[in-house]
Write a protein that holds these residues in place. Structure first.
Motif: not given
Length: 331
Positions: A146, A148, A151
């Protein structure tokens, strides 16, 4: 591989903090408030690999984010300790168990870990009674999936080989992936690592020690708190097979009004956030320092904190300081 950065100075008002450099999502920082400097970097950036637990503390994610925004860098490969997933599931299951079961586990923990169990109990009690927003903001944990900051990274879960109760090594395919996909590794998990992983990348494995290795090797912050040191120092090192005996990338120090142990840990977290971008820059420039055995501090085994005498000193000091700050001083 990664470039050597050219630094220039410029007034703060002439530069924005950072901008997105291209569609790939890489960020280039023009002005670094922490260092007061501007960096001009070439288009070829350093590829960062990360060793981490499945739940990442906020300050660690922020340190990695600072590295991305203050350098032309990317996080390309992240290896997650799958052992911690089992521990987290077991912890949630224990929290739902009966009172007698929880009490039995507390007694077993006290038997196995001695004074360290009492220290952890006191710290949790102080946070529950008085709170510490700054500590919470630094150490709040989120699942790696979760965040970023990861990512664009490839995530892989790994069960390392445990050499003994402290040291671990990695499967050859994981080592090969780091060698192929990254230029440097940042260790935020897995404990003490050894083996081919240490030399798999061009710039090695970087790891923080939350104290000055010239003074406190092994057990760091808890001993520093008990001793009441005025200066707080964090070491960023490139790992070797010696505990807290690697090549020093960077020392960073501060003097702060530290009342409680959680205050100390918050100061250490802030230092780490600021240190990682500069540390990555220094390893690219090979600006490291080596310390021989006689220059390193005494080694304090982690088992020291399990001694009831040490735990008593810690608890009394932290307990009094919390009560003084939140009860006596406010009244």
């Amino acid at each position: 591989m990664g470039p050597v950065n050219t630094e220039i100075t410029a007034p703060l008002h002439l530069w924005s903090r950072w901008y997105k450099s291209d569609r790939s999502g890489a960020y280039r920082n023009l002005y670094s408030p922490s260092s007061g400097r501007c960096r001009v970097v070439s288009s070829e950036g350093v590829r960062i690999g990360v060793l981490t637990d499945p739940y990442v503390e906020a300050y660690r994610a922020e340190a990695l984010r600072a590295a991305l925004t203050e350098m032309n860098a990317e996080i390309s490969y992240v290896v997650v300790d799958s052992r911690e997933l089992d521990d987290e599931s077991a912890s949630r299951e224990r929290s739902r168990s009966s009172l007698s079961g929880r009490l039995a586990r507390k007694c077993r923990s006290l038997w196995e870990h001695g004074g360290w169990s009492l220290i952890n109990f006191e710290r949790r009690l102080m946070r529950r009674l008085f709170g510490n927003p700054r500590f919470h903001s630094h150490h709040e944990r989120k699942p790696v999936e979760k965040l970023s900051v990861f990512d664009r990274a490839e995530l892989e879960y790994c069960q390392p080989t445990e050499m003994d109760e402290n040291w671990v090594t990695f499967p050859s395919e994981v080592v090969s992936s780091f060698e192929e996909k990254t230029d440097v590794i940042v260790r935020f998990g897995f404990g003490l690592v050894t083996g081919d992983i240490l030399t798999a990348t061009e710039y090695g494995v970087l790891s923080f020690h939350p104290a000055d290795i010239r003074t406190y090797r092994g057990l760091g912050p808890t001993l520093m708190f008990v001793n009441g040191d005025d200066e707080i120092t964090v070491t960023l090192q490139r790992l070797t097979d010696t505990i807290d005996g690697g090549e020093v990338v960077l020392f960073s120090s501060t003097t702060a009004d530290v009342h409680t142990y959680d205050d100390l840990m918050s100061e250490i977290a802030d230092l780490k956030i600021d240190m990682l971008p500069e540390g990555l820059e220094r390893v690219q420039q090979n600006a490291l320092e080596s310390y021989g055995p006689t220059e390193l501090g005494d080694y304090y085994p982690v088992s020291t904190r399990e001694q009831f005498g040490f735990a008593t000193k810690f608890i009394l000091k932290d307990l009094f300081r919390n009560i003084y700050r939140y009860v006596i001083k406010r009244n």
